[in-house]
Design a protein around this motif. Structure first.
Motif, PDB file in Angstrom:
ATOM      1  N   GLY A 131      52.408  28.708  34.366  1.00 29.61           N
ATOM      2  CA  GLY A 131      52.071  29.884  35.141  1.00 29.61           C
ATOM      3  C   GLY A 131      52.348  29.690  36.621  1.00 29.61           C
ATOM      4  N   GLU A 132      52.522  30.783  37.313  1.00 34.12           N
ATOM      5  CA  GLU A 132      52.652  30.789  38.767  1.00 34.12           C
ATOM      6  C   GLU A 132      51.457  31.550  39.339  1.00 34.12           C
ATOM      7  OE1 GLU A 132      54.789  29.164  40.552  1.00 34.12           O
ATOM      8  OE2 GLU A 132      56.011  28.461  38.866  1.00 34.12           O
ATOM      9  N   PRO A 133      51.058  31.254  40.572  1.00 34.29           N
ATOM     10  CA  PRO A 133      49.916  31.957  41.154  1.00 34.29           C
ATOM     11  C   PRO A 133      50.016  33.474  41.053  1.00 34.29           C
ATOM     12  CG  PRO A 133      50.472  30.098  42.531  1.00 34.29           C
ATOM     13  CD  PRO A 133      51.539  30.168  41.453  1.00 34.29           C
ATOM     14  N   ARG A 134      51.228  34.014  41.175  1.00 32.74           N
ATOM     15  CA  ARG A 134      51.375  35.471  41.107  1.00 32.74           C
ATOM     16  C   ARG A 134      51.002  36.016  39.729  1.00 32.74           C
ATOM     17  NH1 ARG A 134      56.607  33.453  40.913  1.00 32.74           N
ATOM     18  NH2 ARG A 134      57.806  33.980  39.034  1.00 32.74           N
ATOM     19  N   ASP A 135      51.164  35.206  38.676  1.00 32.64           N
ATOM     20  CA  ASP A 135      50.811  35.661  37.340  1.00 32.64           C
ATOM     21  C   ASP A 135      49.312  35.935  37.253  1.00 32.64           C
ATOM     22  OD1 ASP A 135      53.438  35.378  36.248  1.00 32.64           O
ATOM     23  OD2 ASP A 135      53.106  33.218  36.076  1.00 32.64           O
ATOM     24  N   ILE A 136      48.516  35.104  37.875  1.00 32.67           N
ATOM     25  CA  ILE A 136      47.071  35.279  37.879  1.00 32.67           C
ATOM     26  C   ILE A 136      46.682  36.356  38.887  1.00 32.67           C
ATOM     27  CG2 ILE A 136      44.863  34.087  37.964  1.00 32.67           C
ATOM     28  CD1 ILE A 136      46.994  32.998  35.921  1.00 32.67           C
ATOM     29  N   ALA A 137      47.345  36.351  40.026  1.00 36.75           N
ATOM     30  CA  ALA A 137      47.026  37.304  41.088  1.00 36.75           C
ATOM     31  C   ALA A 137      47.198  38.748  40.625  1.00 36.75           C
ATOM     32  CB  ALA A 137      47.901  37.034  42.307  1.00 36.75           C
ATOM     33  N   ASP A 138      48.216  39.004  39.830  1.00 38.00           N
ATOM     34  CA  ASP A 138      48.448  40.368  39.361  1.00 38.00           C
ATOM     35  C   ASP A 138      47.324  40.851  38.445  1.00 38.00           C
ATOM     36  OD1 ASP A 138      50.784  40.364  40.792  1.00 38.00           O
ATOM     37  OD2 ASP A 138      52.111  40.138  39.069  1.00 38.00           O
ATOM     38  N   VAL A 139      46.784  39.945  37.631  1.00 33.96           N
ATOM     39  CA  VAL A 139      45.662  40.304  36.760  1.00 33.96           C
ATOM     40  C   VAL A 139      44.424  40.594  37.607  1.00 33.96           C
ATOM     41  CG1 VAL A 139      44.151  39.516  34.898  1.00 33.96           C
ATOM     42  CG2 VAL A 139      46.579  38.919  34.866  1.00 33.96           C
ATOM     43  N   VAL A 140      44.159  39.733  38.592  1.00 33.73           N
ATOM     44  CA  VAL A 140      43.007  39.939  39.471  1.00 33.73           C
ATOM     45  C   VAL A 140      43.144  41.244  40.240  1.00 33.73           C
ATOM     46  CG1 VAL A 140      41.787  39.032  41.491  1.00 33.73           C
ATOM     47  CG2 VAL A 140      42.501  37.478  39.659  1.00 33.73           C
ATOM     48  N   ALA A 141      44.346  41.540  40.728  1.00 31.48           N
ATOM     49  CA  ALA A 141      44.567  42.777  41.478  1.00 31.48           C
ATOM     50  C   ALA A 141      44.265  44.005  40.613  1.00 31.48           C
ATOM     51  CB  ALA A 141      46.002  42.830  41.990  1.00 31.48           C
ATOM     52  N   PHE A 142      44.639  43.949  39.340  1.00 29.29           N
ATOM     53  CA  PHE A 142      44.309  45.045  38.437  1.00 29.29           C
ATOM     54  C   PHE A 142      42.799  45.209  38.312  1.00 29.29           C
ATOM     55  CE2 PHE A 142      43.000  45.925  34.002  1.00 29.29           C
ATOM     56  CZ  PHE A 142      43.247  47.292  33.992  1.00 29.29           C
ATOM     57  N   LEU A 143      42.087  44.099  38.097  1.00 30.24           N
ATOM     58  CA  LEU A 143      40.634  44.168  37.944  1.00 30.24           C
ATOM     59  C   LEU A 143      39.944  44.640  39.218  1.00 30.24           C
ATOM     60  CD1 LEU A 143      40.005  40.903  35.890  1.00 30.24           C
ATOM     61  CD2 LEU A 143      39.873  43.268  35.052  1.00 30.24           C
ATOM     62  N   ALA A 144      40.584  44.406  40.352  1.00 26.49           N
ATOM     63  CA  ALA A 144      40.018  44.834  41.631  1.00 26.49           C
ATOM     64  C   ALA A 144      40.278  46.304  41.923  1.00 26.49           C
ATOM     65  CB  ALA A 144      40.596  43.984  42.767  1.00 26.49           C
ATOM     66  N   SER A 145      41.142  46.921  41.159  1.00 24.68           N
ATOM     67  CA  SER A 145      41.565  48.297  41.432  1.00 24.68           C
ATOM     68  C   SER A 145      40.709  49.313  40.683  1.00 24.68           C
ATOM     69  CB  SER A 145      43.028  48.480  41.027  1.00 24.68           C
ATOM     70  OG  SER A 145      43.143  48.530  39.604  1.00 24.68           O
ATOM     71  N   ASP A 146      40.891  50.577  41.028  1.00 24.26           N
ATOM     72  CA  ASP A 146      40.192  51.660  40.336  1.00 24.26           C
ATOM     73  C   ASP A 146      40.619  51.769  38.879  1.00 24.26           C
ATOM     74  OD1 ASP A 146      38.757  52.358  42.596  1.00 24.26           O
ATOM     75  OD2 ASP A 146      40.204  53.860  43.254  1.00 24.26           O
ATOM     76  N   ASP A 147      41.826  51.288  38.569  1.00 24.94           N
ATOM     77  CA  ASP A 147      42.313  51.375  37.191  1.00 24.94           C
ATOM     78  C   ASP A 147      41.436  50.586  36.220  1.00 24.94           C
ATOM     79  OD1 ASP A 147      44.404  52.931  38.068  1.00 24.94           O
ATOM     80  OD2 ASP A 147      45.830  51.276  38.160  1.00 24.94           O
ATOM     81  N   ASP A 156      42.195  36.508  29.105  1.00 19.75           N
ATOM     82  CA  ASP A 156      43.058  35.346  28.915  1.00 19.75           C
ATOM     83  C   ASP A 156      44.336  35.548  29.719  1.00 19.75           C
ATOM     84  OD1 ASP A 156      44.859  33.453  28.058  1.00 19.75           O
ATOM     85  OD2 ASP A 156      44.716  33.922  25.927  1.00 19.75           O
ATOM     86  N   ALA A 157      44.454  34.808  30.804  1.00 17.54           N
ATOM     87  CA  ALA A 157      45.660  34.853  31.629  1.00 17.54           C
ATOM     88  C   ALA A 157      46.348  33.499  31.589  1.00 17.54           C
ATOM     89  CB  ALA A 157      45.309  35.245  33.070  1.00 17.54           C
ATOM     90  N   SER A 158      46.464  32.970  30.371  1.00 15.05           N
ATOM     91  CA  SER A 158      47.017  31.624  30.183  1.00 15.05           C
ATOM     92  C   SER A 158      48.463  31.625  29.709  1.00 15.05           C
ATOM     93  CB  SER A 158      46.167  30.858  29.160  1.00 15.05           C
ATOM     94  OG  SER A 158      46.369  31.376  27.860  1.00 15.05           O
ATOM     95  N   GLY A 159      49.084  32.794  29.646  1.00 11.29           N
ATOM     96  CA  GLY A 159      50.452  32.856  29.154  1.00 11.29           C
ATOM     97  C   GLY A 159      50.536  32.503  27.675  1.00 11.29           C
ATOM     98  N   GLY A 160      49.493  32.834  26.937  1.00 11.07           N
ATOM     99  CA  GLY A 160      49.499  32.554  25.502  1.00 11.07           C
ATOM    100  C   GLY A 160      49.169  31.119  25.154  1.00 11.07           C
ATOM    101  N   SER A 161      48.606  30.367  26.112  1.00 10.39           N
ATOM    102  CA  SER A 161      48.271  28.967  25.823  1.00 10.39           C
ATOM    103  C   SER A 161      47.058  28.840  24.893  1.00 10.39           C
ATOM    104  CB  SER A 161      47.976  28.225  27.127  1.00 10.39           C
ATOM    105  OG  SER A 161      49.130  28.208  27.950  1.00 10.39           O
ATOM    106  N   LEU A 162      46.301  29.903  24.763  1.00 13.38           N
ATOM    107  CA  LEU A 162      45.100  29.845  23.928  1.00 13.38           C
ATOM    108  C   LEU A 162      45.336  30.384  22.529  1.00 13.38           C
ATOM    109  CD1 LEU A 162      42.363  31.013  26.486  1.00 13.38           C
ATOM    110  CD2 LEU A 162      43.375  28.763  26.160  1.00 13.38           C
TER     111      LEU A 162
END
Length: 253
Positions: free
Chosen positions: A219-235, A245-251
């Motif tokens: 993973g790259e930091p942006r992969d996690i950041a995009d998920v966090v940004a979604f959770l921070a938004s009105d959406d 799970d933001a592990s890129g399917g590692s789980l």
């Protein structure tokens, strides 16, 4: 720049790695970002410079977590920064990202190592949430960065995984508690993510780590950041108490 405009955010541990990626993404989305660091002020300043260069706004706050008075120090620095840059003391988004790993064999864990991990990874986030709620308006967002190691075994990180399990409990129980205020609380679990550690510059190590993901890469930091940004938004207004799970399917096994 409109999704988070007129909102404020605190990202702990955002001078480097995943935290930095999150801070930069929230800044691009329009939030005024408080970039927290423990000791590397130069790296935190660089995060701020990047956010500003991309059209956002940010400032640094320093506080060592896991020591007496840590939350007081953080809160006082945040209050001063918000007064200066936002003209009001109000926090819309809290991201608990700061953390430390153990990296010791199970038989080598000591009470001192365990206590330090708990202090930084579990105790500090709990009391940061408690304190920041005093300045968080209804409809706020709290995102706790957990770890895929709460779902898969790595004996070298038993104590670390225990603390990340604790931060997931903060999310679960506070989500129920804060529902009436419209504040969402969620946990995001990265897998192996490039945090700038020298191991990621080792081709052989990188190949082995990449095999853990269903996508065949780390993973790259942006992969996690995009998920966090979604959770921070009105959406994400209808998502709370969730484990993402933001592990890129590692789980997946």
């Amino acid at each position: 720049m409109s999704k988070l405009s007129n909102r404020t955010a605190l990202v702990t541990g955002s001078s480097r790695g995943i935290g930095r990626g999150i801070a930069e993404r929230l800044g691009r989305d329009g939030a005024l970002v408080a970039v927290h660091y423990a000791s590397n002020g130069e790296a935190a300043d660089q995060t701020v410079k990047t956010i500003i260069a991309e059209g956002g706004n940010a400032f640094t706050v320093q506080a060592e977590l896991g020591v007496p008075g840590d939350v007081d120090t953080l809160f006082d620095a945040l209050r001063a920064g918000l007064e200066q840059h936002a003209g009001k003391v109000e926090l819309d988004i809290l991201v608990n990202c700061a953390g430390i790993m153990g990296g010791v064999a199970p038989e080598d864990i000591t009470p001192e190592i365990f206590d330090r991990l708990v202090a930084v990874n579990a105790k500090a986030p709990l009391f940061i949430v408690q304190r920041m709620l005093s300045i968080m308006p209804d409809g706020g967002r709290i995102i706790n960065v957990s770890s895929g190691l709460t779902r898969v075994a790595n004996p070298q990180e038993i104590a670390y995984a225990m603390t990340k399990g604790a931060i997931e409990m903060i999310g679960l129980h506070y989500a129920r508690h804060l529902g009436p205020r419209g504040i969402t609380v969620n946990s995001v679990a990265p897998g192996v993510t490039n945090n700038g550690h020298p191991a990621f510059d080792n081709p052989e190590a990188l190949e082995q780590m990449s095999k853990l993901s269903a996508f065949g890469r780390v993973g790259e930091p942006r992969d996690i950041a995009d998920v966090v940004a979604f959770l921070a938004s009105d959406d994400a207004r209808w998502i709370t108490g969730a484990f993402i799970d933001a592990s890129g399917g590692s789980l997946l096994g």
